[in-house]
Write an enzyme that holds these catalytic residues in place. Structure first.
Site, mmCIF file in Angstrom:
data_model
loop_
_atom_site.group_PDB
_atom_site.id
_atom_site.type_symbol
_atom_site.label_atom_id
_atom_site.label_comp_id
_atom_site.label_asym_id
_atom_site.label_seq_id
_atom_site.Cartn_x
_atom_site.Cartn_y
_atom_site.Cartn_z
ATOM 1 N N ARG A 1 0.782 -1.064 0.279
ATOM 2 C CA ARG A 1 0.046 -0.223 0.016
ATOM 3 C C ARG A 1 0.753 0.978 -0.140
ATOM 4 N NH1 ARG A 1 -3.970 -0.034 4.697
ATOM 5 N NH2 ARG A 1 -4.948 -1.943 3.550
ATOM 6 N N CYS B 1 -15.312 -3.548 0.704
ATOM 7 C CA CYS B 1 -13.823 -3.833 0.638
ATOM 8 C C CYS B 1 -12.392 -4.741 -0.194
ATOM 9 C CB CYS B 1 -13.675 -3.764 2.331
ATOM 10 S SG CYS B 1 -13.786 -5.455 2.556
ATOM 11 N N LYS C 1 -2.857 1.701 15.317
ATOM 12 C CA LYS C 1 -2.996 2.453 13.214
ATOM 13 C C LYS C 1 -3.447 3.848 14.701
ATOM 14 C CE LYS C 1 -5.670 -0.393 11.611
ATOM 15 N NZ LYS C 1 -6.689 -0.884 10.669
ATOM 16 N N LYS D 1 -5.570 7.577 12.301
ATOM 17 C CA LYS D 1 -6.556 7.361 11.659
ATOM 18 C C LYS D 1 -6.419 9.163 11.632
ATOM 19 C CE LYS D 1 -7.115 3.359 9.499
ATOM 20 N NZ LYS D 1 -8.568 2.391 9.205
ATOM 21 N N ARG E 1 -1.507 6.713 9.833
ATOM 22 C CA ARG E 1 -1.650 6.125 8.686
ATOM 23 C C ARG E 1 -2.301 7.581 7.579
ATOM 24 N NH1 ARG E 1 -3.507 1.539 8.643
ATOM 25 N NH2 ARG E 1 -2.453 0.022 10.052
HETATM 26 FE FE1 SRM Z 1 -8.574 -1.620 6.705
HETATM 27 C C1 SRM Z 1 -7.220 -4.771 8.431
HETATM 28 C C2 SRM Z 1 -8.183 -3.356 4.039
HETATM 29 C C3 SRM Z 1 -9.532 0.625 5.012
HETATM 30 C C4 SRM Z 1 -10.323 -0.802 9.304
HETATM 31 N N1 SRM Z 1 -8.010 -3.817 6.024
HETATM 32 C C5 SRM Z 1 -7.250 -4.681 6.814
HETATM 33 C C6 SRM Z 1 -6.700 -6.345 5.749
HETATM 34 C C7 SRM Z 1 -4.774 -5.155 5.841
HETATM 35 C C8 SRM Z 1 -6.223 -6.859 6.326
HETATM 36 C C9 SRM Z 1 -5.345 -7.497 7.737
HETATM 37 O O1 SRM Z 1 -5.141 -6.899 8.698
HETATM 38 O O2 SRM Z 1 -4.698 -8.715 7.452
HETATM 39 C C10 SRM Z 1 -6.895 -5.083 4.643
HETATM 40 C C11 SRM Z 1 -6.168 -5.859 3.095
HETATM 41 C C12 SRM Z 1 -7.082 -5.967 2.341
HETATM 42 C C13 SRM Z 1 -6.254 -6.359 0.817
HETATM 43 O O3 SRM Z 1 -6.415 -7.677 0.704
HETATM 44 O O4 SRM Z 1 -6.356 -5.537 0.370
HETATM 45 C C14 SRM Z 1 -7.858 -3.604 5.229
HETATM 46 N N2 SRM Z 1 -8.782 -1.031 5.259
HETATM 47 C C15 SRM Z 1 -8.448 -2.163 3.835
HETATM 48 C C16 SRM Z 1 -8.782 -0.956 2.386
HETATM 49 C C17 SRM Z 1 -8.189 -1.604 1.595
HETATM 50 C C18 SRM Z 1 -10.324 -1.381 1.995
HETATM 51 C C19 SRM Z 1 -10.207 -1.247 0.853
HETATM 52 O O5 SRM Z 1 -11.579 -1.891 -0.181
HETATM 53 O O6 SRM Z 1 -10.243 0.324 0.092
HETATM 54 C C20 SRM Z 1 -8.683 0.449 2.871
HETATM 55 C C21 SRM Z 1 -7.277 1.321 2.828
HETATM 56 C C22 SRM Z 1 -7.459 1.907 3.807
HETATM 57 C C23 SRM Z 1 -5.902 2.725 3.211
HETATM 58 O O7 SRM Z 1 -5.507 3.664 2.508
HETATM 59 O O8 SRM Z 1 -4.950 3.172 4.402
HETATM 60 C C24 SRM Z 1 -8.758 -0.026 4.497
HETATM 61 N N3 SRM Z 1 -10.036 -0.287 7.569
HETATM 62 C C25 SRM Z 1 -9.865 0.720 6.253
HETATM 63 C C26 SRM Z 1 -11.536 1.804 7.239
HETATM 64 C C27 SRM Z 1 -11.325 3.177 6.791
HETATM 65 C C28 SRM Z 1 -10.968 4.425 7.216
HETATM 66 O O9 SRM Z 1 -9.811 4.344 7.784
HETATM 67 O O10 SRM Z 1 -11.093 5.170 6.714
HETATM 68 C C29 SRM Z 1 -11.375 1.081 8.462
HETATM 69 C C30 SRM Z 1 -12.005 1.695 9.595
HETATM 70 C C31 SRM Z 1 -11.727 2.395 10.335
HETATM 71 C C32 SRM Z 1 -11.119 2.421 11.721
HETATM 72 O O11 SRM Z 1 -9.375 2.273 11.292
HETATM 73 O O12 SRM Z 1 -11.511 2.481 12.216
HETATM 74 C C33 SRM Z 1 -10.606 0.276 8.382
HETATM 75 N N4 SRM Z 1 -8.588 -2.609 8.713
HETATM 76 C C34 SRM Z 1 -9.367 -1.866 9.767
HETATM 77 C C35 SRM Z 1 -9.266 -2.449 10.906
HETATM 78 C C36 SRM Z 1 -10.177 -2.944 11.825
HETATM 79 C C37 SRM Z 1 -8.966 -1.693 13.004
HETATM 80 C C38 SRM Z 1 -9.772 -1.705 14.437
HETATM 81 O O13 SRM Z 1 -9.759 -0.830 15.194
HETATM 82 O O14 SRM Z 1 -10.112 -2.831 14.839
HETATM 83 C C39 SRM Z 1 -7.968 -4.367 10.558
HETATM 84 C C40 SRM Z 1 -7.765 -5.339 11.511
HETATM 85 C C41 SRM Z 1 -6.624 -4.849 12.259
HETATM 86 O O15 SRM Z 1 -6.375 -3.707 11.891
HETATM 87 O O16 SRM Z 1 -6.747 -5.483 13.251
HETATM 88 C C42 SRM Z 1 -8.109 -3.703 9.327
HETATM 89 FE FE1 SF4 Z 2 -11.077 -5.450 6.137
HETATM 90 FE FE2 SF4 Z 2 -12.839 -6.403 4.100
HETATM 91 FE FE3 SF4 Z 2 -10.751 -7.670 5.154
HETATM 92 FE FE4 SF4 Z 2 -12.513 -7.306 6.480
HETATM 93 S S1 SF4 Z 2 -12.596 -8.208 5.200
HETATM 94 S S2 SF4 Z 2 -9.848 -6.714 6.952
HETATM 95 S S3 SF4 Z 2 -13.742 -5.055 6.335
HETATM 96 S S4 SF4 Z 2 -10.557 -5.969 3.638
#
Ligand code: SRM
Ligand code: SF4
Length: 585
Positions: free
Chosen positions: A94, A450, A227, A229, A163
């Site tokens: 990323r 997502c 993280k 944000k 981030r």
């Molecule tokens: Fe996310 C984890 C994809 C935005 C909350 N997110 C992941 C991971 C890296 C899975 C992992 O940990 O193994 C996903 C990778 C999937 C892949 O194959 O690409 C992933 N997150 C994404 C993306 C690519 C979704 C998308 O379809 O665009 C977004 C990338 C954003 C970026 O450019 O940085 C993405 N993730 C978000 C958001 C939205 C936002 O930030 O505005 C959230 C919710 C907001 C928040 O953080 O509260 C989000 N992602 C999570 C979480 C839950 C965090 C938590 O507080 O519990 C995880 C899991 C974790 O971190 O343990 C996670």
């Molecule tokens: Fe994020 Fe979707 Fe993966 Fe769940 S399934 S961690 S919401 S990208």
């Protein structure tokens, strides 16, 4: 620790979980960070191991700070298991792109890297940046070098740091947007981790001197608890979903000139189905600051979370929990104590949507902007819609800036009126509509999914690959009820982590198991209220049944101008609604 705020009250903060604890009492990740030599670990040697496609567990976690996730192709996981082969490991990388702004040269590099190493595609994310999937281990350095050639990197795209900083993209307000973007860029430069490990691992540069305490003056050896944000919104658009950010800034302007920001703290989406102590939370507006106070505010707010965030239980380590544990007033007072002044009262602001303004618009500076709808953000050639080739052709003209939106789409912006016909022609030639295509519902144009399967290791159900199919079925219902042109937000995620910010969509589906989702209804149209679960662990037939009933009632009984999310709450489809903005389940 007793702390005295010169301008407000005296507060007591319990530091039982903070950095003064011995490492062995903290989450294992804390030791890992502490012992990593400022994020270097043994990544360099691990990358040359030829026995496995994978990297060791600690390095896997450390590589996130450099923007990299180890993944495996879930579509073939079982097959490989049966063949007694290790999973087919690949990597996701990323990039960091503050405010989503990208030059044509940078876009062309992303195109080249995606074609060469990333399965002929790349993906725009919900935080306005880009990802390459399907990279093999040997490609990682090549991709890092390629990014460096155009001034990009993967620093802080993942990991326990601040981030990618988001910044609203409202094409009609070009001048103000530019000023806000500059602050987002400044913020990104300010909060970025400073370790030289990145240059050493990926470019073979020797650190000028052994890494020491001066390496990370703000973060120290243990970085943030989780993280963090940050985002900037430009009213009336809440496209970045300000209430979902750990720290948000709402631009306050006078006659088109940026004056300062309302400060919002404590938003977050992530939750887990089996852990009721985890929950999405909307941020609270705590006051106003002038533009020149931005950096002290960043240091103070992030410093509070750095020092008081939970370093024992990672599921509880986000800022939203620190705030709820200690109390908003206590946290605000501690922020003000560190600032040495009290925040001014918040200024009034209003939002009207959290979606993108699609199609052509003319900015207040006379330049033209075209927001191209990209369903789920995947830049790929598919059938007649050749997004990869078409956007490459536009980038080659050098006539526009690429602005990635928080809804996974792209704005071809800052186009001189004389250049518009050329851009239009290139888009049309590649099957890309520059105005939203006739026949697409306003619900589809306000949808977000997502990544989920097959790359996300946490996915329990499909999202990106399934939402477009489901929407086609929902469009049947919208046709029946005469709602094709009514904007309604819908978001789907493959698990409850909330990567497409589902808990602030009027309709949301979060994955439980293959083909099974929790169905949520009733969030505010511009992300101002959380939704509520109305059905748990249900399949497509139940989802369509509930939507048929609620959409039908909405078409018949809504008040003038009433949004779908507001209607389902008023009409009682969402039971036991508590007062205020903070209901979910
Ligand atoms: Fe996310 C984890 C994809 C935005 C909350 N997110 C992941 C991971 C890296 C899975 C992992 O940990 O193994 C996903 C990778 C999937 C892949 O194959 O690409 C992933 N997150 C994404 C993306 C690519 C979704 C998308 O379809 O665009 C977004 C990338 C954003 C970026 O450019 O940085 C993405 N993730 C978000 C958001 C939205 C936002 O930030 O505005 C959230 C919710 C907001 C928040 O953080 O509260 C989000 N992602 C999570 C979480 C839950 C965090 C938590 O507080 O519990 C995880 C899991 C974790 O971190 O343990 C996670
Ligand atoms: Fe994020 Fe979707 Fe993966 Fe769940 S399934 S961690 S919401 S990208």
């Amino acid at each position: 620790m007793a702390t005295t705020n010169p301008n407000t009250t005296t507060v007591e903060i319990d530091r039982s979980r903070d950095l003064s604890q011995p490492l062995e009492k903290l989450a294992p990740e804390e030791r890992m960070k502490f012992e990593s030599d400022y994020l270097a670990g043994s990544i360099t040697t691990d990358l040359i191991d030829e026995i496995t496609l994978a990297v060791d567990e600690n390095n896997n976690k450390l590589m996130k700070f450099h923007g990299i996730y180890q993944q495996d192709d879930r579509d073939i996981r079982d097959e490989r298991r049966q063949q007694k082969l290790e999973p087919f490991f690949t990597f996701m990388l990323r990039g960091r792109l503050p405010g989503g702004v990208c030059t044509p040269e940078q876009w062309l590099k992303m195109d080249e890297l995606g074609r060469t190493y990333g399965n002929e595609q790349f993906r725009l994310t919900t935080r306005q940046t880009f990802q390459f999937h399907y990279l093999n281990r040997n490609a990682l350095r090549q991709v890092m070098l390629g990014l460096r050639d155009v001034g990009l990197d993967g620093k802080a795209a993942c990991g326990d740091v601040a981030r990618t900083v988001m910044s609203g993209v409202h094409p009609g307000l070009s001048k103000l947007h530019k000023q806000v973007f500059e602050q987002a860029q400044r913020t990104s430069d300010h909060v970025i981790h400073k370790t030289s490990a990145y240059e050493e691992i990926w470019f073979g540069e020797k650190p000028a001197e052994p890494r020491g305490a001066s390496e990370e003056p703000f973060y120290g050896k243990q970085y943030m608890p989780r993280k963090f944000k940050i985002g900037f919104a430009v009213p009336p658009s809440n496209d970045i979903d300000i209430y979902s950010q750990d720290l948000g800034f709402v631009a306050v302007a006078s006659r088109g000139k940026l004056k300062g920001f309302n400060v919002v703290i404590g938003g977050g989406m992530g939750r887990a189905d089996r852990a009721p102590e985890t929950y999405p939370r909307l941020g609270d507006v705590i006051g106003y600051v002038d533009v020149d106070q931005l950096e002290p505010v960043l240091d103070a707010v992030m410093g509070v979370q750095r020092d008081f965030g939970d370093r024992v239980t990672r599921a509880h380590a986000r800022f939203k929990y620190t705030i709820d544990d200690k109390g908003l007033d206590v946290i605000k007072a501690e922020i003000e104590r560190r600032l040495g002044f009290a925040l001014a009262p918040a200024k009034k602001f209003t939002f009207d949507s959290n979606g993108d303004q699609l199609g052509w618009t003319t900015g207040d500076d006379g330049l033209e902007h075209c927001t191209v709808f990209i369903e789920s953000g995947r830049i790929i050639n598919k059938g007649d819609r050749r997004l990869l080739d078409g956007l490459k052709a536009v980038a080659e003209t050098g006539t526009c800036v690429f602005r990635l939106t928080p809804n996974q789409s792209v704005i071809l912006s800052d186009i001189a009126p004389a250049d518009r016909p050329q851009v239009e022609a290139l888009l049309a030639e590649h099957g890309i509509d520059s105005e939203p295509k006739k026949g697409l519902s306003a619900l589809r144009l306000n949808s977000m999914a997502c990544v989920a399967m097959p790359t996300c290791g946490l996915a329990m159900a499909e999202a990106e690959r399934y939402l477009p199919v489901l929407i086609t079925k929902i469009e049947g219902l919208l046709e029946t009820h005469g709602l094709m042109d009514d904007p309604i937000t819908i978001r789907m995620t493959g698990c409850p982590n909330g990567c497409a910010r589902p808990y602030i969509a009027e309709i949301a589906l979060t994955g439980r198991a293959p083909g099974k989702y929790n169905l949520y209804l009733g969030a505010g149209f511009h992300g101002e209220r959380l939704n509520k679960m109305v059905r748990e662990n249900v399949g497509e037939d139940v989802i369509l049944e509930v939507l048929d009933e609620t959409l039908g009632a909405y078409a018949k009984d809504r008040n003038a101008g009433e949004r779908f999310g507001d209607f389902v709450v008023r009409a009682g489809f969402v039971a036991e609604v508590k007062e205020g903005r903070h209901f979910n389940d």
